[in-house]
Each structure stands twice: as C-alpha cells, then as structure tokens.
Design a protein around this motif. Structure first.
Motif, mmCIF file in Angstrom:
data_model
loop_
_atom_site.group_PDB
_atom_site.id
_atom_site.type_symbol
_atom_site.label_atom_id
_atom_site.label_comp_id
_atom_site.label_asym_id
_atom_site.label_seq_id
_atom_site.Cartn_x
_atom_site.Cartn_y
_atom_site.Cartn_z
ATOM 1 N N GLN A 1 50.217 48.840 43.461
ATOM 2 C CA GLN A 1 49.361 49.192 42.897
ATOM 3 C C GLN A 1 49.132 49.114 41.210
ATOM 4 O OE1 GLN A 1 48.924 51.838 45.585
ATOM 5 N NE2 GLN A 1 49.779 50.404 46.799
ATOM 6 N N ALA A 2 49.063 49.938 41.355
ATOM 7 C CA ALA A 2 48.227 50.542 39.724
ATOM 8 C C ALA A 2 49.870 51.394 39.179
ATOM 9 C CB ALA A 2 47.110 52.322 39.770
ATOM 10 N N GLY A 3 50.019 50.166 37.929
ATOM 11 C CA GLY A 3 51.287 50.753 36.732
ATOM 12 C C GLY A 3 52.743 49.659 38.068
ATOM 13 N N ASP A 4 52.145 49.025 39.001
ATOM 14 C CA ASP A 4 53.263 47.507 38.775
ATOM 15 C C ASP A 4 53.267 46.597 38.022
ATOM 16 O OD1 ASP A 4 53.729 49.022 41.144
ATOM 17 O OD2 ASP A 4 52.701 47.947 42.591
ATOM 18 N N LEU B 1 49.136 47.007 36.296
ATOM 19 C CA LEU B 1 47.739 46.593 36.860
ATOM 20 C C LEU B 1 47.046 47.854 36.500
ATOM 21 C CD1 LEU B 1 48.904 44.891 39.911
ATOM 22 C CD2 LEU B 1 47.964 43.842 37.894
ATOM 23 N N GLN B 2 46.413 47.949 36.859
ATOM 24 C CA GLN B 2 45.417 48.548 36.473
ATOM 25 C C GLN B 2 44.142 49.321 37.272
ATOM 26 O OE1 GLN B 2 44.363 49.969 32.162
ATOM 27 N NE2 GLN B 2 42.469 50.271 32.430
ATOM 28 N N GLN B 3 43.720 49.952 37.527
ATOM 29 C CA GLN B 3 42.632 50.479 38.218
ATOM 30 C C GLN B 3 40.730 49.745 38.129
ATOM 31 O OE1 GLN B 3 42.648 54.772 39.408
ATOM 32 N NE2 GLN B 3 43.251 54.580 41.165
ATOM 33 N N GLY C 1 43.843 44.958 39.070
ATOM 34 C CA GLY C 1 43.469 43.994 39.254
ATOM 35 C C GLY C 1 45.123 44.349 36.776
ATOM 36 N N ILE C 2 43.835 42.928 36.127
ATOM 37 C CA ILE C 2 44.535 42.865 35.074
ATOM 38 C C ILE C 2 43.098 42.660 34.673
ATOM 39 C CG2 ILE C 2 46.411 41.968 35.115
ATOM 40 C CD1 ILE C 2 45.621 39.276 34.931
#
Length: 339
Positions: free
Chosen positions: A173-176, A195-197, A206-207
């Motif tokens: 998830q985003a933020g993980d 990770l970011q949307q 992703g990164i």
C-alpha cells in the motif's frame, strides 16, 4: 585606438566561434557511422570460421551544436531529431545512454538465444536482479537511485525475474516501506523508501523507476560478445547470424561481405531501426556486397524501402535484401552461390 577595436572585435569573434562548439541545441544529429566485421567481436568457443564476413552497421549520433546543426541541414545523409524524439519523457541524457547500453545487452541475449535454439543447443538463464533504467522525478526513488544501479534484494528477498519484483511491490500500500539492496560502481548500498501512488495511475504504487532484467545466459559452448560502448538494439539480427554461423559447419557468408541491421526478438522476428539511410552509406563505404534490411512485412514506409531508395541514390552495387525473420535470413543465405 583603431587597432584596439580590431583586436577586441577579433577576440570577441574567436570567443563566439569557440562558444558555438560547446553550446548545445535542442536537437540530436545522426550521420553515417561505420560497418564493423563481427568476427573479432563475437567468439563461440571452438566455433567454425567463415570465408566472408558479417558486419554490423552503426550511425554516429550526438547532441547538436551550431556547427553540426548547420552541417546536418546541408548534408544529404545527416538527420536532425528534436530532443523529445530521442529522449523519453523526463529522461536525462545520462539515462538515455544507460538505456542504449542495456538495449544492446538485451539484444545480445536475444541473439544468443535465437542462434543457439536454431542450432538445437540448450539455453538457460541466471537471473541476478534488475537494472534501473530511469528514475521518475517527484517519486520516492528520485535522488536515492540513479540509472545503472543494480537492485538485487528487496526486504532481504532475491527474486527470479523483474516480474516477481513488480508483483511483490504491487501488493503493498501507499506509505509502506521497502528496503532495497543495490550496487553502484562496485559498491553495495542499502536504501529504505516509502511507496507512493503514481500520478497517472493512482491505483498503482511504486518507487518511481523503469527497469530491466539483469541476467546472464548460460550456453555450451560459451560465447563472448564484445560491444564496448556500442549502444542500442539494432545489431540483433547480425549478432544472431554471426553466432549461428560459428555454431554450424555450413558457412552462411559464402565468402561475401554481408552487412545488415535490425532488432531481434526471442522468437526470431526482425524489427525496424532508425538511421537506415546512414547505415546503407556506411555499409557501401565498407565494401559490403549484400545488406539485410528489416522488411516490416512489406510496409510502405519500411526500412527495406528506405534502404532501396538510398542505395539507388548513392548508386551502390550492394544488393538490398528484405528480411522479416531470422529463419528467412538463414534461408536466403543458404541459397547463395559461393563466391
């Protein structure tokens, strides 16, 4: 006083002329390169020798300055390309160069697989990780990773393909956060990224990198392909022919000088390339007698048609051959009468 004015004007003119060499314009210039024999570049262990030569053809491509721009405008076989026709969106010139070298590496792998499979020999791959091809700005990897970095662990795990890497990251998830272990200039580094949307696809996280597999092909007999700083995928067809020729007793060159170009897919499909006109000029200057050109299934604007037009323009005796697949190239060469 007048002498001082003349001297000052002369110095200013010299500065302008020299500055024109270093001032880059938003264009790339493409011009004929050279045709190189593949025998010294490719070596199959205990491979068969040929009487003629297969040759790869190249173009010289670089950022335009004022002088090269004007020269290209006046030159018949020089082309100008705006930056956005060469560089991907947000891609730097350094990332472009890395991409070209990795395209060449992938081309070599495809050529080896096609040639060994055609010769009926086994093929295996040793997966080593992924290469970073491009870093997207405003994403977590920006400023942390760079083109050419080789990522070989994620959260301590090693994967068997880039697809496994993408699936692993995509389930989060985003933020993980994920920890990457990578190498740069023979030094191992670690970095933790959140990770970011993706802006263009908020459902994906992703990164922010584009990537390609880092893998070695394992074949017997061993093959070595030395390409140094040659970039791009356009030598794939000629690589595969040279490798196959060294694997088999029948000499496909038949004693001729055979140049050509075209990408090669793992299924043997030959794809189009850029700069076919310049490559025809280079091959002719090198004394090639045949030129294998991507046919693109007979398309009106195919590489083959452009090659034929250029061949007529320069009045070469070199014969242009339309090619769609590796097998088709082999079949044509097998029917050539020995020189």
């Amino acid at each position: 006083m007048r002498k001082k004015i003349y001297l000052g004007s002369f110095v200013l003119l010299v500065i302008i002329l020299i500055g024109g060499m270093y001032y880059s314009l938003p264009y790339y210039v493409s011009k004929p390169g050279m045709a190189k024999e593949l025998g010294p570049i490719i070596t199959v262990e205990n491979g068969y020798k040929d009487e003629g030569n297969f040759m790869l053809t190249t173009v010289r491509m670089g950022r335009a300055n004022i002088y090269s721009y004007l020269e290209a405008k006046m030159g018949k076989y020089e082309e100008l390309y705006p930056l956005d026709m060469v560089l991907n969106k947000e891609e730097t010139e350094e990332e472009y160069n890395v991409r070209q070298l990795h395209l060449m590496a992938a081309s070599k792998l495809n050529a080896i697989e096609v040639a060994y499979r055609k010769a009926g020999m086994p093929i295996n791959y040793n997966y080593k990780g992924i290469y970073v091809m491009q870093v997207i700005s405003d994403m977590p990897a920006s400023g942390k990773l760079q083109a050419g970095d080789r990522i070989f662990k994620v959260d301590g795990h090693q994967f068997q393909s880039s697809e496994e890497f993408i699936n692993y990251v995509g389930k989060k998830q985003a933020g993980d956060k994920i920890e990457l272990t990578f190498s740069r200039n023979k030094t191992t580094k670690n970095v933790t990224l959140s990770l970011q949307q993706f802006k263009e696809d908020p459902k994906r996280v992703g990164i922010g990198i584009s990537l390609v597999d880092d893998k070695d092909i394992v074949v017997d007999p061993k093959v070595t392909v030395k390409t140094d700083t040659i970039g791009g995928p356009s030598a794939g067809l000629m690589f595969s022919l040279e490798i196959y020729n060294q694997l088999t007793k029948v000499d496909l060159t038949r004693g001729y000088q055979i140049a050509g170009t075209g990408t090669i897919d793992v299924d043997g499909t030959v794809g189009p390339i850029g700069g076919i006109e310049q490559k025809i000029v280079a091959a002719d200057k090198a004394g090639a007698e045949f030129f294998l050109a991507p046919n693109e299934k007979g398309a009106k604007n195919s590489n083959y048609r452009a090659a034929v037009k250029t061949a007529r323009d320069i009045k070469t005796k070199m014969k242009i051959i339309p090619i769609d697949t590796f097998d088709e190239a082999v079949q044509y060469l097998e029917k050539l009468q020995e020189k």
